[in-house]
Design a protein around this motif. Structure first.
Motif, PDB file in Angstrom:
ATOM      1  N   ASP A 297       0.839  -1.207   0.000  1.00  0.00           N
ATOM      2  CA  ASP A 297       0.000   0.000   0.000  1.00  0.00           C
ATOM      3  C   ASP A 297       0.870   1.251   0.000  1.00  0.00           C
ATOM      4  O   ASP A 297       2.011   1.230   0.488  1.00  0.00           O
ATOM      5  CB  ASP A 297      -0.894   0.025   1.249  1.00  0.00           C
ATOM      6  CG  ASP A 297      -1.914  -1.092   1.245  1.00  0.00           C
ATOM      7  OD1 ASP A 297      -2.213  -1.617   0.159  1.00  0.00           O
ATOM      8  OD2 ASP A 297      -2.413  -1.437   2.336  1.00  0.00           O
TER       9      ASP A 297
ATOM     10  N   HIS B  62      -4.976  -5.044   0.693  1.00  0.00           N
ATOM     11  CA  HIS B  62      -5.179  -4.599   2.086  1.00  0.00           C
ATOM     12  C   HIS B  62      -5.358  -5.776   3.054  1.00  0.00           C
ATOM     13  O   HIS B  62      -6.048  -5.637   4.069  1.00  0.00           O
ATOM     14  CB  HIS B  62      -6.430  -3.710   2.212  1.00  0.00           C
ATOM     15  CG  HIS B  62      -6.319  -2.393   1.502  1.00  0.00           C
ATOM     16  ND1 HIS B  62      -5.130  -1.738   1.272  1.00  0.00           N
ATOM     17  CD2 HIS B  62      -7.283  -1.584   0.975  1.00  0.00           C
ATOM     18  CE1 HIS B  62      -5.362  -0.604   0.638  1.00  0.00           C
ATOM     19  NE2 HIS B  62      -6.653  -0.492   0.420  1.00  0.00           N
TER      20      HIS B  62
ATOM     21  N   LYS C 226      -4.466  -5.199   6.848  1.00  0.00           N
ATOM     22  CA  LYS C 226      -5.353  -4.186   7.442  1.00  0.00           C
ATOM     23  C   LYS C 226      -6.750  -4.770   7.648  1.00  0.00           C
ATOM     24  O   LYS C 226      -7.402  -4.538   8.667  1.00  0.00           O
ATOM     25  CB  LYS C 226      -5.432  -2.963   6.535  1.00  0.00           C
ATOM     26  CG  LYS C 226      -4.135  -2.172   6.500  1.00  0.00           C
ATOM     27  CD  LYS C 226      -4.245  -1.039   5.506  1.00  0.00           C
ATOM     28  CE  LYS C 226      -2.933  -0.294   5.393  1.00  0.00           C
ATOM     29  NZ  LYS C 226      -2.864   0.522   4.195  1.00  0.00           N
TER      30      LYS C 226
HETATM   31  N1  URA Z   1      -1.471  -5.991   3.761  1.00  0.00           N
HETATM   32  C1  URA Z   1      -1.955  -4.730   3.732  1.00  0.00           C
HETATM   33  O1  URA Z   1      -2.956  -4.418   4.326  1.00  0.00           O
HETATM   34  N2  URA Z   1      -1.264  -3.834   3.015  1.00  0.00           N
HETATM   35  C2  URA Z   1      -0.122  -4.104   2.356  1.00  0.00           C
HETATM   36  O2  URA Z   1       0.478  -3.226   1.730  1.00  0.00           O
HETATM   37  C3  URA Z   1       0.361  -5.424   2.407  1.00  0.00           C
HETATM   38  C4  URA Z   1      -0.344  -6.363   3.125  1.00  0.00           C
END
Ligand code: URA
Length: 250
Positions: A116, A197, A200
């Motif tokens: 990200d 993500h 997260k």
């Molecule tokens: N998980 C995430 O939430 N973001 C990333 O960039 C990589 C793994």
């Protein structure tokens, strides 16, 4: 020092041909780069493209980047927060590619597993498409290791939840691993996949928000701690071999 002072193996390949194939640059462009002293063989500036070299036995660098005999580029970049891990951005944001020298942008290495924009850490770049595909496929078990900090400390319940398949609605994760650091305010997370993500979302599933996220490793490849944010280097032979091994390509 002139290239003629070096010892070359008799059965190697022409240096300018190897460089041209590897970088996508013309032989005449390679010749000017050599004139400028930007090509070295075992640490010595090479100025004669006709010499034969053996990229297994010798270290051939173009602008400090290692040239591999298989013709592929393998780089690691310490992606800073704020940089996109894409290779280009139509809106003109800084991308990982902008942090590499022009010659390596031309070789167009792809990003293996995105990070990200607000995350930092290890970015692997290669134009070896098969390796890229295999490392990002859960089948080949290239674990990705991250360090996170959280708004609410993680606990034993989270550790158990990460160790089980987690249903995130549109997909269910494979079992991962959560190790608590600093009383749970920070943690190490290992996952097999790399869905958008994912980490997260896994913490959000547990009612927690990731505040910082840093990738430390992709399979056997660890972020070089001597790199500063925004710095990059080419991979060592042993690192490439380890990646090819986990990807069942050796
Ligand atoms: N998980 C995430 O939430 N973001 C990333 O960039 C990589 C793994």
């Amino acid at each position: 020092m002139e290239a003629t002072e070096m010892t070359f193996t008799a059965d190697g390949r022409r240096l300018d041909v190897l460089l041209s194939e590897q970088s996508g640059l013309t032989r005449s462009r390679i010749a000017s780069l050599m004139e400028e002293g930007r090509v070295t063989v075992d640490g010595i500036a090479a100025r004669d493209g006709k010499v034969k070299v053996d990229s297994d036995a010798q270290t051939i660098l173009l602008d400090g980047v290692r040239v591999e005999g298989d013709g592929f580029v393998y780089l690691m970049l310490y992606k800073p927060v704020g940089v996109l891990s894409a290779t280009e951005d139509k809106k003109g944001a800084t991308t990982a590619m902008d942090l590499l020298p022009e010659e390596y942008r031309k070789a167009a290495p792809g990003v293996v597993g995105r990070l990200d924009k607000d995350a930092e850490g290890l970015l692997l770049l290669t134009n070896n498409g098969e390796l890229n595909h295999r490392l990002t496929s859960p089948k080949h078990h290239a674990d990705k290791l991250y360090r996170v900090t959280l708004d609410i400390p993680a606990n034993g319940e989270d550790v158990r939840a990460f160790a089980e398949p987690m249903d995130l609605g549109d997909f269910t994760t494979q079992p991962g691993k959560l190790e608590l650091l600093e009383d749970g305010k920070a943690a190490l997370v290992t996952i097999h996949e790399g869905k958008f993500h994912q980490i997260k979302r896994m913490f959000a599933h547990q009612g927690k928000t990731v505040q910082t996220l840093k990738r430390l490793a992709i399979g056997p490849l660890k972020l070089d701690e001597t790199l500063s944010e925004g710095d990059w280097r080419s991979l060592e032979k042993a690192e490439i071999q380890a990646l090819l091994t986990v990807a069942d390509m050796m």
